[in-house]
Design a protein around this motif. Structure first.
Motif, mmCIF file in Angstrom:
data_model
loop_
_atom_site.group_PDB
_atom_site.id
_atom_site.type_symbol
_atom_site.label_atom_id
_atom_site.label_comp_id
_atom_site.label_asym_id
_atom_site.label_seq_id
_atom_site.Cartn_x
_atom_site.Cartn_y
_atom_site.Cartn_z
ATOM 1 N N THR A 204 0.843 -1.201 0.000
ATOM 2 C CA THR A 204 0.000 0.000 0.000
ATOM 3 C C THR A 204 0.880 1.254 0.000
ATOM 4 O O THR A 204 0.652 2.179 -0.800
ATOM 5 N N LEU B 208 1.062 4.042 -3.029
ATOM 6 C CA LEU B 208 0.628 5.425 -2.816
ATOM 7 C C LEU B 208 1.777 6.403 -3.078
ATOM 8 O O LEU B 208 1.553 7.525 -3.510
ATOM 9 N N ASN C 215 -1.779 3.917 -7.923
ATOM 10 C CA ASN C 215 -2.591 4.267 -6.744
ATOM 11 C C ASN C 215 -4.088 4.139 -7.059
ATOM 12 O O ASN C 215 -4.911 4.513 -6.255
ATOM 13 N N TYR C 216 -4.409 3.638 -8.222
ATOM 14 C CA TYR C 216 -5.782 3.352 -8.660
ATOM 15 C C TYR C 216 -6.722 4.547 -8.438
ATOM 16 O O TYR C 216 -7.601 4.499 -7.583
ATOM 17 N N SER D 248 -12.042 8.568 -8.376
ATOM 18 C CA SER D 248 -11.636 8.947 -7.015
ATOM 19 C C SER D 248 -12.088 10.350 -6.622
ATOM 20 O O SER D 248 -11.984 10.713 -5.461
ATOM 21 N N ILE E 7 -5.902 0.122 -1.459
ATOM 22 C CA ILE E 7 -5.159 1.318 -1.901
ATOM 23 C C ILE E 7 -6.128 2.334 -2.502
ATOM 24 O O ILE E 7 -6.033 3.533 -2.236
ATOM 25 N N SER E 8 -7.081 1.832 -3.300
ATOM 26 C CA SER E 8 -7.995 2.764 -3.986
ATOM 27 C C SER E 8 -8.860 3.527 -2.977
ATOM 28 O O SER E 8 -9.278 4.649 -3.267
ATOM 29 N N PHE F 252 -7.801 4.728 -0.083
ATOM 30 C CA PHE F 252 -6.977 5.867 0.356
ATOM 31 C C PHE F 252 -6.915 6.940 -0.736
ATOM 32 O O PHE F 252 -6.982 8.135 -0.447
ATOM 33 N N THR F 253 -6.773 6.495 -1.981
ATOM 34 C CA THR F 253 -6.693 7.457 -3.084
ATOM 35 C C THR F 253 -8.005 8.232 -3.210
ATOM 36 O O THR F 253 -7.999 9.446 -3.427
ATOM 37 N N LYS F 254 -9.118 7.529 -3.052
ATOM 38 C CA LYS F 254 -10.429 8.189 -3.159
ATOM 39 C C LYS F 254 -10.557 9.261 -2.074
ATOM 40 O O LYS F 254 -10.983 10.380 -2.350
#
Lengths: 180, 402
Positions: free
Chosen positions: A45, A49, A59-60, A64, B171-172, B174-176
Motif C-alpha cells: 500500500t 501510494l 494508486n488506482y 476517485s 489502496i484505492s 486511500f486514493t479516493k
C-alpha cells in the motif's frame, strides 16, 4: 600435578536486536507484522501510494474524485465533427484525456507552473505533439485521418433534470499536410 | 466472531498439493490470456516504472519497442508459455518465477508509457512479483530447493496473491479519500456523472450506436442522490473490508463473490467498463476455484487414486487436441492452445450466442478431461493395489525368514 590452565572463554558478542529497545506494544506489533501477510499489505500500500502511476504500481485513481461536472476529451476534424478515434488510431477517448493531461502536467512542471495555467502557446505545443502521435498510430493501422484535427474538451453536467454539455476548443492542428 | 474475522492474518490456511497445482494451472491460463493481444506501440513518449529508470540512463534510446515486432512478440510469448509449464509443475520456482514476473512487467510498462494508464494489468504483474519474492525469501530462509513447493510455501504463495488483489481495493480507498479531500462518500452520487461521461466516450470511440444517448440508470441515480450515495458508498466499504479475505477462506469466498457482483454492476451501469482481470483473479484467489475443485479429490484417501485422477485429467486436457472437432484437424497445437486461452473471454460477454459457442468449444475438453481423470483414477487404483500387495508379500517373506 600441574594445574590445567583453562583458556579464557571466548565471549560471544551480545547481539541486541534494534527492536529490543522498543516498548512492549510496539514489539508485539512488529512481531505481528513480521509474521502476518498484513506486513506485506502495508508495504504494498505504501509503495503504491508513493510511486503512483509507475507500472507495475498504481494508486488506482479511477472514480476517485466524483464531481457534478465531468470533463472529457474528444478528437474532431477541422469542422469540429468528432471522429471515431479508437477505430482510426487505436487510442480510445479516455486515453486522449489522459495523454493531454500527462503532457500538459509534464510541460507545466518544466516551467514551474500549474497545468491549468499553461499559456495558449504551450497548450498548442501539447496538442501538436498529440496530433503527431495520433497520425503515427493511424499510419501504423493503415487508417487515414482528416486533413485537420482538433482536440476538444467537453464538460458534461446535470442541471434542472437535463444533461448539459459545454464544448471548449483546446487546440487545432496548424501544420499543413505538406509540412508534416 | 471478531477473532475469526482476523484469524486469516495470524494463521496460514492449509493448501493441499492439488490445490496448489490447480491454482498455478488456472493462474497460468489467465496469464496467457493477458498476453493474447500484441502491443503495437513503437514509441515511448512518457516512460513509467522500469522504462523511466532506463530512460534516465539514455533518453534517446527506445528500450522496449522491440516487443512491438509481431515475430519477436510470438517468440517472447512462446518462452513465457514454456516457463509457465515449469511454474504449473512447481519446478524450479526460484529461477522461473522472477523471470516470469519480469517478462510480464515489460510489455505492460511499454503499454503504459504512451501517456495514458491502463489499470488492468498491475495486479497481475504484482501477483507474479510477490509470489517470486515469497519463493525467493522461502529459499533464502528455509532451504534452497527446485522441487515443487511444500505446504508452507504453497500457503505463502496463495496468501500473498490475496494480498495483491485485496490490496488494490484497499489502496484505492486511500486514493479516493485523498483526491476528494475526504468527501468521497458525500460526493459519491456524482459517480453517476461518470456513467454519463463513460457512455459518451464509449460512443465516440467507434460511433457504436449501443452507447448513444444517456443511460437511464445514470439519470435515475442523479434524480435520487441519497440512494446513489448508499449504492456507491457500499462499494467503498466493500473495497476497504476485502482485506479480511486474506487467509480466511470463508471471507474470501463471500468477499470474492461480492467483488464480482460489484464489478458486474459497474460494467452494466458504466456501459462496458469491465474489470475482467480483477474478476478472474477473484475467481482464483478469493472465491478460490482451485480449493473448490480440489476439495472433493483431496477427500480420496488413496494417494494412488488421487494422483492418477490428476495425471489422467491433465493428459485428457492435452489429448483433447486430437479428440476435439476443432483440434488437430483444423489447427496447430499452438493455435489450439490459444483458442483454449482466449475462450475465457466469454466471461465478458452477455451474448447468448457467444456462450453457446463457448460451451460447444469447451464441452469436448471437459469430457476428455473427465474421461482421462476416470481412467487415471482406475489405473491409480490398480497400481496402488499392485504395489500394496507386492509390499505385503515382501513383508510376509521377511517375517517368515525371521
Amino acid at each position: 600435578m600441574p594445574s590445567v590452565v583453562q583458556p579464557p572463554a571466548i565471549q560471544e558478542p551480545i547481539r541486541v536486536s534494534p527492536m529490543a529497545h522498543l516498548p512492549p506494544l510496539a514489539k508485539k506489533v512488529w512481531g505481528f507484522l513480521k509474521r502476518s501477510p498484513i506486513g506485506a499489505l502495508l508495504i504494498y500500500t505504501a509503495l503504491s501510494l508513493i510511486l503512483k502511476e509507475n507500472y507495475p504500481f498504481s494508486n488506482y485513481p479511477m472514480y476517485s474524485n466524483p464531481s457534478a461536472e465531468r470533463p472529457y476529451y474528444t478528437v474532431a476534424d477541422g469542422n469540429g465533427q468528432p471522429i471515431p478515434v479508437q477505430k482510426l488510431t487505436g487510442i480510445t477517448c479516455p486515453k486522449i484525456g489522459k495523454i493531454y493531461r500527462k503532457k500538459a502536467e509534464e510541460l507545466a512542471k518544466k516551467h514551474d507552473i500549474k497545468a491549468k495555467d499553461l499559456p495558449p502557446a504551450m497548450v498548442q505545443q501539447v496538442c501538436d505533439e498529440m496530433f503527431v502521435q495520433l497520425r503515427h498510430e493511424a499510419k501504423g493501422k493503415n487508417q487515414v485521418l482528416p486533413e485537420q484535427l482538433q482536440i476538444i474538451k467537453s464538460y458534461i453536467s446535470y442541471k434542472d433534470s437535463k444533461v448539459v454539455e459545454e464544448v471548449e476548443l483546446i487546440g487545432k492542428e496548424t501544420l499543413t499536410p505538406q509540412a508534416r | 466472531m471478531i477473532k475469526w474475522l482476523f484469524s486469516g492474518w495470524k494463521t496460514l490456511p492449509k493448501v493441499s498439493a492439488l490445490e496448489g497445482f490447480l491454482s498455478r494451472f488456472l493462474f497460468s491460463l489467465f496469464l496467457l490470456f493477458t498476453l493474447r493481444l500484441s502491443i503495437d506501440y513503437t514509441q515511448e513518449p512518457h516512460p513509467v516504472g522500469l522504462l523511466k529508470l532506463l530512460h534516465g540512463f539514455n533518453d534517446g534510446k527506445l528500450w522496449l519497442t522491440w516487443l512491438a515486432d509481431p515475430s519477436t512478440w510470438n517468440v517472447y510469448r512462446a518462452i513465457f508459455a514454456g516457463l509457465l509449464v515449469f511454474y504449473v509443475a512447481g519446478a524450479a520456482l526460484p529461477l522461473v518465477l522472477p523471470v516470469l514476473a519480469l517478462m510480464h512487467v515489460l510489455p505492460f510498462t511499454l503499454y503504459n508509457s504512451q501517456g495514458f494508464t491502463h489499470h488492468g494489468y498491475q495486479i497481475v504483474s504484482c501477483t507474479l512479483i510477490i509470489q517470486a519474492i515469497a519463493v525467493l525469501y522461502y529459499n533464502f530462509r528455509e532451504k534452497f530447493t527446485l522441487a515443487p513447493p511444500d505446504e508452507k510455501l504453497r500457503a505463502w504463495m496463495f496468501v500473498q496473491a490475496q494480498v495483491i488483489l485485496t490490496g488494490m481495493y484497499f489502496i484505492s480507498v486511500f486514493t479516493k479519500l485523498d483526491n476528494s479531500g475526504g468527501m468521497w462518500l458525500w460526493n459519491s452520487n456524482n459517480v453517476a456523472m461518470d456513467m454519463l461521461k463513460t457512455a459518451r466516450q464509449s460512443y465516440l470511440n467507434n460511433f457504436d450506436p449501443s452507447f448513444a444517448g444517456n443511460p437511464p440508470e445514470a439519470i435515475w441515480m442523479l434524480e435520487h442522490p441519497w440512494l446513489s450515495r448508499l449504492f456507491f458508498g457500499s462499494g467503498l466499504f466493500l473495497e476497504f473490508l476485502c482485506i479480511f479475505a486474506i487467509g480466511n477462506r470463508v471471507m474470501g469466498f463471500l468477499l470474492g463473490i461480492s467483488l464480482l457482483v460489484m464489478h458486474r454492476s459497474i460494467d452494466w451501469l458504466m456501459g462496458g467498463v469491465a474489470f475482467i482481470n480483477n474478476e478472474f483473479l477473484a475467481f482464483i484467489f478469493l472465491v478460490n476455484l482451485p480449493f473448490l475443485l480440489s476439495w472433493p479429490a483431496d477427500r480420496i484417501s488413496s494417494r494412488w487414486i488421487r494422483w492418477g485422477l490428476v495425471a489422467g485429467a491433465t493428459m485428457g486436457f492435452f489429448a483433447s487436441f486430437w479428440l476435439h472437432p476443432g483440434g488437430s484437424g483444423n489447427n496447430s497445437f499452438v493455435d489450439y492452445g490459444w483458442n483454449v486461452v482466449k475462450s475465457i473471454d466469454v466471461w465478458n460477454s452477455l451474448s447468448a450466442e457467444d456462450w453457446r459457442k463457448f460451451l460447444t468449444f469447451t464441452t469436448p475438453i471437459a469430457l476428455s478431461m473427465a474421461g482421462g481423470g476416470a481412467a487415471g483414477a482406475a489405473a491409480g487404483a490398480i497400481g496402488g493395489m499392485f504395489v500394496h500387495s507386492a509390499n505385503r508379500g515382501k513383508g510376509q517373506a521377511v517375517g517368515s525368514s525371521q
